[in-house]
Each structure stands twice: as structure tokens, then as C-alpha cells.
Design an enzyme around this catalytic site. Structure first.
Site, PDB file in Angstrom:
ATOM      1  N   HIS A 144       3.647  -4.579  21.915  1.00 56.26           N
ATOM      2  CA  HIS A 144       3.840  -5.432  20.739  1.00 56.26           C
ATOM      3  C   HIS A 144       4.324  -4.587  19.543  1.00 56.26           C
ATOM      4  CE1 HIS A 144       2.409  -8.717  17.888  1.00 56.26           C
ATOM      5  NE2 HIS A 144       2.506  -7.676  17.078  1.00 56.26           N
ATOM      6  N   GLU A 145       3.625  -3.486  19.279  1.00 56.82           N
ATOM      7  CA  GLU A 145       3.986  -2.628  18.139  1.00 56.82           C
ATOM      8  C   GLU A 145       5.341  -1.971  18.345  1.00 56.82           C
ATOM      9  OE1 GLU A 145       2.484  -2.828  15.398  1.00 56.82           O
ATOM     10  OE2 GLU A 145       0.826  -3.983  16.231  1.00 56.82           O
ATOM     11  N   HIS A 158       8.061  -4.230  17.205  1.00 55.89           N
ATOM     12  CA  HIS A 158       8.309  -4.116  15.757  1.00 55.89           C
ATOM     13  C   HIS A 158       9.101  -2.851  15.442  1.00 55.89           C
ATOM     14  CE1 HIS A 158       5.776  -7.377  14.482  1.00 55.89           C
ATOM     15  NE2 HIS A 158       4.677  -6.856  15.004  1.00 55.89           N
TER      16      HIS A 158
HETATM   17 ZN   LIG Z   1       2.654  -7.519  15.049  1.00 53.63          ZN
END
Ligand SMILES: [Zn+2]
Length: 377
Positions: A68-69, A72
Site C-alpha cells: 500500500h505504502e 503511494h
Molecule cells: Zn495510504
């Protein structure tokens, strides 16, 4: 989160760290899963296997958070925002950027990248759940269902419109494109975030008096995290508003007390660190050019013998980002990872001669002076 993070890996050139709390959470979750979840879902499983499955589930969970990170981080990097590191901590992860999105479109893509990855991961586990035949092992099914649930929760949690959570960033991007002003958009999004945070705390406290007391603690904790983070973001806006257009040269402390490169560490300690109230000094060569910063931290990390043997030139931090021209914007300085790490930068002229120093303390003092001026007018 408090505490220094421990470096564990480097992915796509981005350092990945974990908070010391992370180890505690791994142990706690492994224990809960091994003692309760797996024995319940997989009848007849041995205790050892149950705990091993618990540990595997937790590591998979953290891999999902990391993915998830990374979502980003990679989108940020594609738009020219440097990614300092990814930190995994108590309730998830944080990708630390140096700098902000330049327009609402970039912010929107950045905010949605993480949830998009979580959505794909969730979908994969859902697919596995559907496709695996019923007669396949109960062990595999239990593991998949746990990951499905937890990734769904991560997705849902991050989409709460509470800035600085992803959903709140989406909200800020939309407000930003509407109003054209990032400060106003941040303020509004942070206010909504704070409200959501307080609502979660209230829900959590109410749950304490019900059958869901344990869930209540998590709700309250997450609410508290959101309220704190929203306050920090508001402070950030205050700093950016106060220092928009203020240069390093305007608020620096002068003159810069410098140490000649020829000194040894013993003398530097006695003649500079003990006498002046600074925790770092610029070190200059014979022609008064700044070579780098000597910090107390570096000296403290040395064995006593090294203090006598090592030259200052071997001890200084030569990161060029620690030097800055007098015209550099203070907000730009604040977003430099090197500045945040050392808490200080040397202001130099075009031939690298020292003009003064700018520290976090200087910035705080200028901010306080600004507040007094604002309330007097
Ligand atoms: Zn996030």
C-alpha cells in the site's frame, strides 16, 4: 509515532523502517491468532502450527501494508516528489515525502495509489477465497479469509475522509481544485479529520461499556491518532502561511561561529561545544569555505580514543543539503530531509563562506514573534 525506526530493507531504492512498536504488535497479533483464531478455524491444529500460521498471517499483513505504502511512494516519485523512507508502525505505514504535490491532480493520484493497491490485494484474496475448492485445506482457507478481512479493513480505514488519511487527502485534493488554495483546503480537510477523530474516540469510549470493549480500544486509538495528525497538519499550514516568502537570510542567527578544519575533536569539544549553546558548528577550510557540519551527536557516538585520533574533516556531515543560500524560502528549507534530520542549516554566500545559521529554534522564535505581531495589530 514516537521512537526511532529500525531499517529492515530497501525496496526500489526506498529505505523501509519499522518502529520498535512494530515488534510488539507482531508478537501480540501472532499470539491472538495462534491462541484463538486458528484453533477455532482449523479444528485439530497443533498449537505450534497455529502460532506458525499466526506469524505467517501477520507477516503477510505487513507485506500488504508495505505494498500500500509503495503504491503511494512510487506515484509520488513519478511526479518528482522525493521519497525519504517508508515507516511501518503500530497501525499501518507512512511514506515520508520531502515536499508536497504541486497541483490537486497529483495529490489525488498520490492519495488514491495506496488504496488502489489495497483494493487489488483484497480482490486477489477474495478471488482465492471463491476459486479454491471447498475440500481444500481448512488451514489455507483460514489464512486467506483472515488476509481478506484485514486488507478490506485497511482499505476501508484509509478511505475515511479524515485528513491526513488517504480519504482525507482525496477530500483535500477536491477542495483544493475547487478553491485553488491549498492552505484553505488543508485547513478544511484537517477540521473534518479532527471531527472524524473525535467521533471515533467517542464511539470507542461508548464501546468500552458494551460487549465490544476490545474493539472500542482500537477505535479510540485510531481516533486519537487522527486528531493528533490533523493538529500537526494545521500547524504545518500555519508555518507555511507565516513563512511564505520569508527567506533563510531574514531569520538566520548571526554571525555563524565556525570551527577551523585544523582543530582536533578534543579542542572542538572544549572550545566550542562547551562554550556556546549550539549542538552543531560549521567547519571551514583555510579560505573560510564551509566544508560541512560537525554535530554533537557525531562526537557522542565516538569511542573516547577516536576523539584524539580523528580529524574534524573525517567527522563532519558533508550533506550539501545542509548548506543553503540566504534567499532560500524557509518553507522549502523545512521540507528538506537533511534539515529535519540535523535541525540546522548553514547559510552561505556564493563562494560558500558562512553568513549565519538557521535552526528549528530560529524558525520557532520567528513564528512566535509573528503571532505576537498578529495579535497586536
Ligand atoms: Zn495510504
Amino acid at each position: 509515532m514516537p521512537g526511532r525506526s529500525i531499517r529492515i530493507a530497501r525496496i526500489a531504492g526506498i529505505p523501509v523502517g519499522v518502529s520498535p512498536w512494530w515488534l510488539l504488535i507482531v508478537a501480540l497479533l501472532t499470539w491472538v491468532l495462534g491462541a484463538e483464531y486458528f484453533p477455532q478455524e482449523v479444528p485439530g491444529v497443533s498449537p505450534l502450527a497455529a502460532y506458525a500460521l499466526g506469524l505467517a498471517s501477520v507477516l503477510l499483513l505487513f507485506a500488504s501494508i508495505l505494498a500500500h505504502e509503495l503504491g503511494h511512494a512510487l506515484v509520488a516519485r513519478a511526479h518528482g516528489i522525493a521519497v525519504e523512507e517508508i515507516d511501518l508502525w503500530l497501525l499501518g505505514g507512512v511514506a515520508k515525502m520531502s515536499g508536497e504535490a504541486k497541483d490537486p491532480g497529483v495529490e489525488l493520484r498520490y492519495a488514491l495509489a495506496g488504496p488502489a493497491v489495497s483494493a487489488v490485494v483484497t480482490a486477489c484474496f477474495a478471488l482465492l477465497d471463491v476459486l479454491l475448492p471447498e475440500q481444500s485445506t481448512a488451514t489455507g482457507m483460514a489464512l486467506i479469509r483472515y488476509e481478506l478481512l484485514i486488507n478490506g479493513l485497511i482499505l476501508g480505514f484509509n478511505l475515511i475522509p479524515a485528513f491526513p488519511l488517504d480519504g482525507g487527502r482525496v477530500l483535500r485534493a477536491l477542495l483544493w481544485s475547487r478553491t485553488g488554495r491549498i492552505e484553505r483546503a488543508t485547513e478544511l480537510a484537517a477540521s473534518v479529520g479532527r471531527l472524524c477523530g473525535f467521533a471515533l474516540i467517542a464511539l470507542g469510549v461508548l464501546a468500552l461499556f458494551s460487549a465490544y470493549a476490545l474493539d472500542g480500544i482500537w477505535f479510540a486509538l485510531i481516533g486519537y491518532f487522527i486528531v493528533t495528525a490533523a493538529r500537526q497538519e494545521m500547524l504545518g499550514v500555519e508555518v507555511r502561511t507565516a513563512f511564505g516568502g520569508v527567506s533563510a537570510g531574514e531569520i538566520m542567527s548571526r554571525p555563524a561561529i565556525v570551527i577551523p578544519a585544523g582543530e582536533d575533536a578534543q579542542h572542538a569539544l572544549r572550545d566550542y561545544f562547551s562554550r556556546f549553546r549550539y549542538s552543531s558548528f560549521p567547519v571551514v577550510d583555510e579560505s573560510d569555505r564551509v566544508l560541512g557540519l560537525l554535530t554533537m551527536q557525531r562526537l557522542e557516538s565516538l569511542p573516547a580514543r577516536a576523539l584524539e585520533e580523528m580529524k574534524l574533516t573525517e567527522l563532519i556531515d558533508r550533506d550539501p543539503a545542509l548548506l543553503t543560500g540566504p534567499e532560500t524560502d524557509v518553507t522549502a528549507l523545512l521540507s528538506r530531509p537533511a534539515f529535519r534530520r540535523v535541525g540546522r542549516a548553514v547559510v552561505v554566500d556564493e563562494r560558500s563562506a558562512p553568513l549565519g545559521l538557521v535552526s528549528v529554534t530560529d524558525i520557532e522564535r520567528a513564528l512566535r514573534a509573528q503571532r505576537v505581531r498578529a495579535s497586536a495589530s
